[in-house]
Design a protein around this motif. Structure first.
Motif, PDB file in Angstrom:
ATOM      1  N   LEU A 283      25.750 -42.258   4.605  1.00  0.00           N
ATOM      2  CA  LEU A 283      25.220 -41.263   5.534  1.00  0.00           C
ATOM      3  C   LEU A 283      25.297 -39.846   4.994  1.00  0.00           C
ATOM      4  CD1 LEU A 283      26.599 -42.609   8.924  1.00  0.00           C
ATOM      5  CD2 LEU A 283      24.273 -42.731   8.038  1.00  0.00           C
ATOM      6  N   VAL A 284      26.411 -39.497   4.367  1.00  0.00           N
ATOM      7  CA  VAL A 284      26.614 -38.112   3.940  1.00  0.00           C
ATOM      8  C   VAL A 284      25.814 -37.770   2.672  1.00  0.00           C
ATOM      9  CG1 VAL A 284      28.681 -38.349   2.494  1.00  0.00           C
ATOM     10  CG2 VAL A 284      28.401 -36.341   3.919  1.00  0.00           C
ATOM     11  N   ILE A 285      25.402 -38.754   1.915  1.00  0.00           N
ATOM     12  CA  ILE A 285      24.601 -38.507   0.715  1.00  0.00           C
ATOM     13  C   ILE A 285      23.218 -37.953   1.081  1.00  0.00           C
ATOM     14  CG2 ILE A 285      23.351 -39.731  -1.127  1.00  0.00           C
ATOM     15  CD1 ILE A 285      25.860 -41.361  -1.598  1.00  0.00           C
ATOM     16  N   TRP A 286      22.765 -38.214   2.289  1.00  0.00           N
ATOM     17  CA  TRP A 286      21.450 -37.735   2.704  1.00  0.00           C
ATOM     18  C   TRP A 286      21.380 -36.212   2.804  1.00  0.00           C
ATOM     19  CZ3 TRP A 286      17.199 -40.643   2.845  1.00  0.00           C
ATOM     20  CH2 TRP A 286      17.378 -42.017   2.820  1.00  0.00           C
ATOM     21  N   TRP A 287      22.493 -35.548   3.069  1.00  0.00           N
ATOM     22  CA  TRP A 287      22.506 -34.097   3.223  1.00  0.00           C
ATOM     23  C   TRP A 287      22.027 -33.393   1.940  1.00  0.00           C
ATOM     24  CZ3 TRP A 287      27.702 -31.033   3.826  1.00  0.00           C
ATOM     25  CH2 TRP A 287      27.437 -29.690   4.003  1.00  0.00           C
ATOM     26  N   PRO A 288      22.695 -33.578   0.783  1.00  0.00           N
ATOM     27  CA  PRO A 288      22.181 -32.894  -0.411  1.00  0.00           C
ATOM     28  C   PRO A 288      20.831 -33.443  -0.891  1.00  0.00           C
ATOM     29  CG  PRO A 288      24.076 -34.247  -0.979  1.00  0.00           C
ATOM     30  CD  PRO A 288      23.952 -34.283   0.500  1.00  0.00           C
ATOM     31  N   LEU A 289      20.605 -34.725  -0.680  1.00  0.00           N
ATOM     32  CA  LEU A 289      19.340 -35.311  -1.115  1.00  0.00           C
ATOM     33  C   LEU A 289      18.160 -34.684  -0.369  1.00  0.00           C
ATOM     34  CD1 LEU A 289      17.996 -37.539  -2.854  1.00  0.00           C
ATOM     35  CD2 LEU A 289      18.222 -39.031  -0.866  1.00  0.00           C
ATOM     36  N   ALA A 290      18.283 -34.561   0.930  1.00  0.00           N
ATOM     37  CA  ALA A 290      17.206 -33.963   1.728  1.00  0.00           C
ATOM     38  C   ALA A 290      17.037 -32.480   1.408  1.00  0.00           C
ATOM     39  CB  ALA A 290      17.495 -34.160   3.210  1.00  0.00           C
ATOM     40  N   LEU A 291      18.135 -31.776   1.232  1.00  0.00           N
ATOM     41  CA  LEU A 291      18.051 -30.354   0.880  1.00  0.00           C
ATOM     42  C   LEU A 291      17.347 -30.143  -0.455  1.00  0.00           C
ATOM     43  CD1 LEU A 291      21.430 -28.683   1.860  1.00  0.00           C
ATOM     44  CD2 LEU A 291      19.161 -28.052   2.610  1.00  0.00           C
ATOM     45  N   TYR A 292      17.708 -30.936  -1.434  1.00  0.00           N
ATOM     46  CA  TYR A 292      17.130 -30.806  -2.764  1.00  0.00           C
ATOM     47  C   TYR A 292      15.609 -30.948  -2.722  1.00  0.00           C
ATOM     48  CZ  TYR A 292      16.030 -31.814  -7.639  1.00  0.00           C
ATOM     49  OH  TYR A 292      15.475 -31.791  -8.884  1.00  0.00           O
ATOM     50  N   HIS A 293      15.150 -32.008  -2.077  1.00  0.00           N
ATOM     51  CA  HIS A 293      13.712 -32.269  -2.067  1.00  0.00           C
ATOM     52  C   HIS A 293      12.965 -31.345  -1.104  1.00  0.00           C
ATOM     53  CE1 HIS A 293      13.607 -35.607  -4.840  1.00  0.00           C
ATOM     54  NE2 HIS A 293      14.683 -36.106  -4.248  1.00  0.00           N
ATOM     55  N   ALA A 294      13.600 -30.902  -0.039  1.00  0.00           N
ATOM     56  CA  ALA A 294      12.940 -29.975   0.887  1.00  0.00           C
ATOM     57  C   ALA A 294      12.746 -28.607   0.242  1.00  0.00           C
ATOM     58  CB  ALA A 294      13.755 -29.847   2.170  1.00  0.00           C
ATOM     59  N   GLN A 295      13.733 -28.168  -0.528  1.00  0.00           N
ATOM     60  CA  GLN A 295      13.610 -26.873  -1.196  1.00  0.00           C
ATOM     61  C   GLN A 295      12.518 -26.894  -2.250  1.00  0.00           C
ATOM     62  OE1 GLN A 295      17.571 -26.173  -2.649  1.00  0.00           O
ATOM     63  NE2 GLN A 295      18.311 -25.413  -0.681  1.00  0.00           N
ATOM     64  N   ARG A 296      12.313 -28.016  -2.900  1.00  0.00           N
ATOM     65  CA  ARG A 296      11.309 -28.114  -3.951  1.00  0.00           C
ATOM     66  C   ARG A 296       9.964 -28.662  -3.457  1.00  0.00           C
ATOM     67  NH1 ARG A 296      16.074 -27.947  -5.513  1.00  0.00           N
ATOM     68  NH2 ARG A 296      16.785 -27.240  -7.534  1.00  0.00           N
ATOM     69  N   LYS A 297       9.933 -29.072  -2.192  1.00  0.00           N
ATOM     70  CA  LYS A 297       8.730 -29.648  -1.576  1.00  0.00           C
ATOM     71  C   LYS A 297       8.200 -30.852  -2.367  1.00  0.00           C
ATOM     72  CE  LYS A 297       7.269 -25.350   0.663  1.00  0.00           C
ATOM     73  NZ  LYS A 297       8.330 -25.358   1.566  1.00  0.00           N
TER      74      LYS A 297
END
Length: 122
Positions: free
Chosen positions: A44-58
């Motif tokens: 569950l907690v791995i989704w936090w940096p994963l989503a941030l990384y891809h959202a920032q780079r679109k």
């Protein structure tokens, strides 16, 4: 909540993710060693940096591929840990494979639509 805007940075997300995984892994080892239940909060907690990384780079298609790999690894791990005699992880993995496939065709269709010139109405 305490971090407010800092929670949106990748560095804080990675530190929070690593800290949470280490904490729950140690708690798992101390309290109930036979079953590795720490894989569930770690997933569950791995989704936090994963989503941030891809959202920032679109990079949404890359996010779907990376997420599919993460979900597949999770289901294979749970399958091996909980019921190694029965192979059931293939069914949810097959369902999750549609996510990057649909993202690919969505982007492909959008590129095709934008590349064609539509005739102007008079």
């Amino acid at each position: 909540m305490y971090l407010e805007e800092k929670a949106k940075t990748l560095k804080i997300a990675l530190i929070g993710c690593a800290t949470t995984i280490i904490y729950y892994s140690l708690l798992n080892i101390i309290l109930s060693h036979p079953y590795p239940w720490a894989i569930y909060p770690a997933f569950l907690v791995i989704w936090w940096p994963l989503a941030l990384y891809h959202a920032q780079r679109k990079t949404f298609v890359a996010f779907s591929v990376t997420s599919t790999i993460l979900i597949s690894i999770f289901f294979i791990t749970v399958n091996v840990v909980s019921s190694p005699g029965v192979i059931w992880a293939i069914y949810p993995i097959f369902v999750v494979l549609w996510w990057p496939l649909s993202m690919h065709f969505y982007v492909y269709k959008r590129k095709m639509y934008n590349s064609t010139t539509l005739p102007k109405r008079i």
